[in-house]
Design an enzyme around this catalytic site. Structure first.
Site, PDB file in Angstrom:
ATOM      1  N   LYS A 293       0.856  -1.197   0.000  1.00 59.45           N
ATOM      2  CA  LYS A 293       0.000   0.000   0.000  1.00 59.45           C
ATOM      3  C   LYS A 293       0.890   1.244   0.000  1.00 59.45           C
ATOM      4  O   LYS A 293       0.629   2.201  -0.720  1.00 59.45           O
ATOM      5  CB  LYS A 293      -0.912  -0.036   1.243  1.00 59.45           C
ATOM      6  CG  LYS A 293      -1.728   1.213   1.466  1.00 59.45           C
ATOM      7  CD  LYS A 293      -2.861   0.973   2.456  1.00 59.45           C
ATOM      8  CE  LYS A 293      -2.488   0.977   3.912  1.00 59.45           C
ATOM      9  NZ  LYS A 293      -2.374   2.312   4.524  1.00 59.45           N
ATOM     10  N   SER A 294       1.953   1.204   0.788  1.00 58.82           N
ATOM     11  CA  SER A 294       2.833   2.382   0.865  1.00 58.82           C
ATOM     12  C   SER A 294       3.439   2.702  -0.498  1.00 58.82           C
ATOM     13  O   SER A 294       3.471   3.857  -0.929  1.00 58.82           O
ATOM     14  CB  SER A 294       3.951   2.129   1.879  1.00 58.82           C
ATOM     15  OG  SER A 294       3.417   2.061   3.176  1.00 58.82           O
TER      16      SER A 294
ATOM     17  N   ARG B 286       2.734   5.998  -3.307  1.00 60.28           N
ATOM     18  CA  ARG B 286       3.854   6.797  -3.821  1.00 60.28           C
ATOM     19  C   ARG B 286       3.923   6.741  -5.342  1.00 60.28           C
ATOM     20  O   ARG B 286       4.222   7.734  -6.005  1.00 60.28           O
ATOM     21  CB  ARG B 286       5.169   6.293  -3.194  1.00 60.28           C
ATOM     22  CG  ARG B 286       5.301   6.685  -1.722  1.00 60.28           C
ATOM     23  CD  ARG B 286       6.311   5.803  -1.024  1.00 60.28           C
ATOM     24  NE  ARG B 286       6.646   6.243   0.322  1.00 60.28           N
ATOM     25  CZ  ARG B 286       5.898   6.011   1.411  1.00 60.28           C
ATOM     26  NH1 ARG B 286       4.741   5.349   1.307  1.00 60.28           N
ATOM     27  NH2 ARG B 286       6.301   6.445   2.598  1.00 60.28           N
TER      28      ARG B 286
ATOM     29  N   SER C 124       5.334  11.634  12.693  1.00 61.74           N
ATOM     30  CA  SER C 124       5.057  10.733  11.572  1.00 61.74           C
ATOM     31  C   SER C 124       6.055  11.027  10.466  1.00 61.74           C
ATOM     32  O   SER C 124       6.304  12.195  10.132  1.00 61.74           O
ATOM     33  CB  SER C 124       3.637  10.950  11.054  1.00 61.74           C
ATOM     34  OG  SER C 124       3.473  10.250   9.847  1.00 61.74           O
TER      35      SER C 124
ATOM     36  N   SER D 286      10.281   5.289  11.840  1.00 59.67           N
ATOM     37  CA  SER D 286       9.741   4.844  10.541  1.00 59.67           C
ATOM     38  C   SER D 286      10.662   5.245   9.376  1.00 59.67           C
ATOM     39  O   SER D 286      10.204   5.629   8.297  1.00 59.67           O
ATOM     40  CB  SER D 286       8.336   5.408  10.301  1.00 59.67           C
ATOM     41  OG  SER D 286       7.385   4.774  11.116  1.00 59.67           O
TER      42      SER D 286
ATOM     43  N   ASP E 230       3.495  -0.725  12.090  1.00 54.81           N
ATOM     44  CA  ASP E 230       2.283  -1.397  11.588  1.00 54.81           C
ATOM     45  C   ASP E 230       2.232  -2.895  11.899  1.00 54.81           C
ATOM     46  O   ASP E 230       1.166  -3.508  11.835  1.00 54.81           O
ATOM     47  CB  ASP E 230       2.139  -1.181  10.069  1.00 54.81           C
ATOM     48  CG  ASP E 230       1.825   0.272   9.738  1.00 54.81           C
ATOM     49  OD1 ASP E 230       1.663   1.079  10.677  1.00 54.81           O
ATOM     50  OD2 ASP E 230       1.751   0.598   8.541  1.00 54.81           O
TER      51      ASP E 230
ATOM     52  N   LYS F 295      -2.613   6.251  15.321  1.00 56.59           N
ATOM     53  CA  LYS F 295      -2.965   5.653  14.021  1.00 56.59           C
ATOM     54  C   LYS F 295      -4.494   5.674  13.889  1.00 56.59           C
ATOM     55  O   LYS F 295      -5.155   6.484  14.513  1.00 56.59           O
ATOM     56  CB  LYS F 295      -2.406   4.233  13.937  1.00 56.59           C
ATOM     57  CG  LYS F 295      -0.898   4.151  14.111  1.00 56.59           C
ATOM     58  CD  LYS F 295      -0.179   4.676  12.909  1.00 56.59           C
ATOM     59  CE  LYS F 295       1.339   4.576  13.097  1.00 56.59           C
ATOM     60  NZ  LYS F 295       2.059   5.238  12.028  1.00 56.59           N
TER      61      LYS F 295
ATOM     62  N   ARG G 241      -3.738   2.041  18.895  1.00 51.60           N
ATOM     63  CA  ARG G 241      -3.532   0.604  18.672  1.00 51.60           C
ATOM     64  C   ARG G 241      -2.981  -0.123  19.887  1.00 51.60           C
ATOM     65  O   ARG G 241      -3.174  -1.345  19.997  1.00 51.60           O
ATOM     66  CB  ARG G 241      -2.608   0.389  17.463  1.00 51.60           C
ATOM     67  CG  ARG G 241      -3.300   0.692  16.159  1.00 51.60           C
ATOM     68  CD  ARG G 241      -2.444   0.390  14.950  1.00 51.60           C
ATOM     69  NE  ARG G 241      -3.240   0.565  13.749  1.00 51.60           N
ATOM     70  CZ  ARG G 241      -2.750   0.784  12.534  1.00 51.60           C
ATOM     71  NH1 ARG G 241      -1.443   0.865  12.352  1.00 51.60           N
ATOM     72  NH2 ARG G 241      -3.550   0.927  11.497  1.00 51.60           N
TER      73      ARG G 241
ATOM     74  N   ARG H 158      -5.878  -3.028  10.942  1.00 52.95           N
ATOM     75  CA  ARG H 158      -4.816  -3.901  11.484  1.00 52.95           C
ATOM     76  C   ARG H 158      -5.252  -4.585  12.784  1.00 52.95           C
ATOM     77  O   ARG H 158      -4.766  -5.664  13.109  1.00 52.95           O
ATOM     78  CB  ARG H 158      -3.507  -3.123  11.665  1.00 52.95           C
ATOM     79  CG  ARG H 158      -3.021  -2.540  10.337  1.00 52.95           C
ATOM     80  CD  ARG H 158      -1.554  -2.277  10.238  1.00 52.95           C
ATOM     81  NE  ARG H 158      -1.317  -1.484   9.039  1.00 52.95           N
ATOM     82  CZ  ARG H 158      -1.137  -1.984   7.815  1.00 52.95           C
ATOM     83  NH1 ARG H 158      -1.115  -3.280   7.622  1.00 52.95           N
ATOM     84  NH2 ARG H 158      -0.962  -1.190   6.769  1.00 52.95           N
TER      85      ARG H 158
HETATM   86  O1  LIG Z   1       4.681   6.333   4.709  1.00 51.51           O
HETATM   87  C1  LIG Z   1       3.935   5.362   4.825  1.00 51.51           C
HETATM   88  O2  LIG Z   1       3.521   4.716   3.837  1.00 51.51           O
HETATM   89  C2  LIG Z   1       3.527   4.956   6.178  1.00 51.51           C
HETATM   90  C3  LIG Z   1       4.260   5.369   7.268  1.00 51.51           C
HETATM   91  C4  LIG Z   1       4.007   4.885   8.634  1.00 51.51           C
HETATM   92  O3  LIG Z   1       3.490   5.960   9.382  1.00 51.51           O
HETATM   93  P1  LIG Z   1       4.372   6.816  10.425  1.00 51.51           P
HETATM   94  O4  LIG Z   1       5.516   7.394   9.734  1.00 51.51           O
HETATM   95  O5  LIG Z   1       3.389   7.833  10.899  1.00 51.51           O
HETATM   96  O6  LIG Z   1       4.786   5.860  11.503  1.00 51.51           O
HETATM   97  C5  LIG Z   1       3.038   3.712   8.679  1.00 51.51           C
HETATM   98  O7  LIG Z   1       2.562   3.523   9.978  1.00 51.51           O
HETATM   99  C6  LIG Z   1       1.869   3.944   7.736  1.00 51.51           C
HETATM  100  O8  LIG Z   1       0.986   2.857   7.772  1.00 51.51           O
HETATM  101  C7  LIG Z   1       2.361   4.062   6.319  1.00 51.51           C
HETATM  102  C1  LIG Z   2      -1.511   3.788   9.645  1.00 53.36           C
HETATM  103  C2  LIG Z   2      -1.805   3.299   8.450  1.00 53.36           C
HETATM  104  O1  LIG Z   2      -2.014   4.016   7.311  1.00 53.36           O
HETATM  105  P1  LIG Z   2      -2.239   5.569   7.158  1.00 53.36           P
HETATM  106  O2  LIG Z   2      -1.317   6.275   8.112  1.00 53.36           O
HETATM  107  O3  LIG Z   2      -1.910   5.863   5.730  1.00 53.36           O
HETATM  108  O4  LIG Z   2      -3.667   5.869   7.476  1.00 53.36           O
HETATM  109  C3  LIG Z   2      -1.849   1.828   8.261  1.00 53.36           C
HETATM  110  O5  LIG Z   2      -2.029   1.393   7.111  1.00 53.36           O
HETATM  111  O6  LIG Z   2      -1.724   1.083   9.232  1.00 53.36           O
END
Ligand SMILES: O=C(O)C1=C[C@@H](OP(=O)(O)O)[C@@H](O)[C@H](O)C1
Ligand SMILES: C=C(OP(=O)(O)O)C(=O)O
Length: 433
Positions: free
Chosen positions: A21-22, A26, A161, A189, A315, A342, A346, A388
């Site tokens: 998904k990430s 992008r 974040s 992260s 995550d 989140k 969580r 999740r």
């Molecule tokens: O850049 C991304 O795709 C993400 C970054 C993370 O968030 P944080 O950077 O806020 O931890 C992750 O938890 C999120 O699900 C996806």
């Molecule tokens: C935190 C998540 O995504 P987002 O931050 O993009 O909502 C996730 O997928 O667990």
């Protein structure tokens, strides 16, 4: 909101892991910024990815969706959306696109579900205040951004974040002069920033990383179009890895052995807990690049507790809490306070719901302390409207003595809409109502 009832059972079979998904977010954004045609393959239209595709369409980009694929045709210029950009519940969509509000000539309104619009945005507001960009915002309400993003020094905290850094990395290369992102506290992260820079590089944009303390971004860069296949998602693979270790014999396909995804840490963490994971690596030619793909064989294992640092892989913490609850001895999850901001809190959500199933789990300020058991009782639990949490509870059901009912289970649509179908296909006994 749907609920599912799951009877404990053994899982066996092959699962093709859905695309990251990430990386999908992008790729859609980078392709939208590139003048020309880009074909993105291996796309699953979860609610979050739909939000990003629709948002880019709102910015005037031609985003055409087909089963498993997105074609993007762009002239490389964003236009001011004529109505609010609906980010639904996707933190990535909102935080990656807010800086685009400073690249267009009219005010932009970003909206989303109240749960999204109450997640932190203050690092952007600090920047807007310094740059004289006007914004209007009240918690849970839409955000308005009006003004011009100017090249310069952007200070961002590293512990709220990483998504703010990614958002700036998409916008700053198009400015006329150079910029710097300065990270004012140790970056959590980190690998999400790595995958941002990697996707940007694929689309022709260079960013220089100075030890995650600051990043140099040359102005006047142009994104170039690219055909791109999205690799499998280690954050989603984590559910199947834990499921296999608890009670399964699963083969997971389409993961990249050289992946930059931070959640690939799931492999080392589970192995360190005694998990039997066999990696089989093979060469595969994907679109234009040759990559090594891994098939993972996951076997039921007797696992033991450990200490898990959640700062770089938030995550996968909820599902690791499930594994810990069913592993011998104590597990401490530390440095995981950002899980509280989140889709749900969580740490509280997983501690509360696993306790209902009979686990011995307590919340600490920045983590969890878990005493493992050989099995849980089962019972009625809730997803807290968090994908999740819903998927983690489904995995926990495999080692429950009685059935598990998960309410608000349709939360999975945010990232993995076919999760329960897959669960059923490999032997899960699920009824939906
Ligand atoms: O850049 C991304 O795709 C993400 C970054 C993370 O968030 P944080 O950077 O806020 O931890 C992750 O938890 C999120 O699900 C996806
Ligand atoms: C935190 C998540 O995504 P987002 O931050 O993009 O909502 C996730 O997928 O667990």
């Amino acid at each position: 909101m749907m609920k599912v009832t799951i009877q404990p059972n053994h899982l066996e079979g092959e699962i093709v892991i859905p695309p990251s998904k990430s990386i999908s977010h992008r790729a859609v954004i980078a392709a939208s910024m590139a003048s020309g045609y880009s074909k993105l393959e291996n796309i699953v239209f979860s609610k979050d990815i739909i939000a990003t595709c629709d948002a880019m369409q709102d910015f005037g980009i031609n985003v055409n969706t087909y089963p498993g694929r997105v074609d993007i045709i762009s002239d490389g210029h964003l236009r001011a959306p004529i109505h609010p950009v609906q980010c639904n519940e996707s933190g990535s969509t909102l935080r990656f696109l807010v800086p685009f509000g400073g690249l267009v000539d009219k005010p932009v309104v970003f909206s989303g579900k109240p749960s999204l619009m109450s997640r932190p945005l203050s690092p952007y507001f600090d920047i807007f205040n310094k740059q004289g960009i006007r914004y209007e915002y009240r918690a849970k309400m839409p955000l308005l951004v009006e003004g011009e993003l100017k090249p310069g020094i952007y200070e961002v905290p590293g512990d709220v974040s990483s998504q703010f850094i990614t958002g700036l990395m998409f916008a700053l290369p198009s400015l006329k002069e150079d910029s710097q992102i300065v990270v004012t506290s140790p970056l959590e992260s980190k690998q999400y920033v790595d995958i941002t820079m990697d996707v940007l590089k694929t689309f022709g944009v260079e960013i220089i990383n100075h030890n995650y303390e600051h990043f140099t971004i040359k102005g006047g860069q142009r994104f170039t179009p690219h055909n791109f296949r999205v690799e499998g998602d280690y954050s989603q693979a984590a559910f199947w890895i834990v499921a296999g270790l608890l009670d399964g014999d699963l083969t997971l396909k389409d993961l990249s052995a050289q992946s930059l995804q931070g959640d690939k840490a799931i492999l080392e963490i589970c192995k360190s807990m005694g998990g039997k994971i066999i990696e089989e690596t093979s060469q595969a030619s994907q679109a234009s690049q040759a990559t090594q793909t891994s098939n993972l064989h996951i076997l039921k294992s007797e696992t033991h507790g450990t200490v898990i640092d959640g700062s770089q892989c938030p995550d996968i913490v909820p599902v690791l809490a499930v594994l810990a609850a069913l592993s011998e001895g104590e597990t401490k999850i530390i440095n995981a306070s950002r899980l509280r901001i989140k889709e749900s809190d969580r740490l509280k959500a997983i501690a509360t719901e696993l306790s209902k199933l009979g686990a011995d789990i307590t919340e600490a300020d920045d983590g969890l302390i878990i005493q493992g058991k050989t099995s849980l009782k089962g019972g009625i639990v809730d997803s807290w409207n968090d994908h999740r949490i819903a998927m983690s509870l489904a995995v926990a059901s495999l080692r429950c003595e009685g059935e598990v009912i998960i309410t608000n289970s349709s939360a999975i649509d945010k990232s993995y809409p076919h999760f329960f179908q897959e669960f059923k296909r490999v032997g899960g006994i699920i009824s939906e109502n």
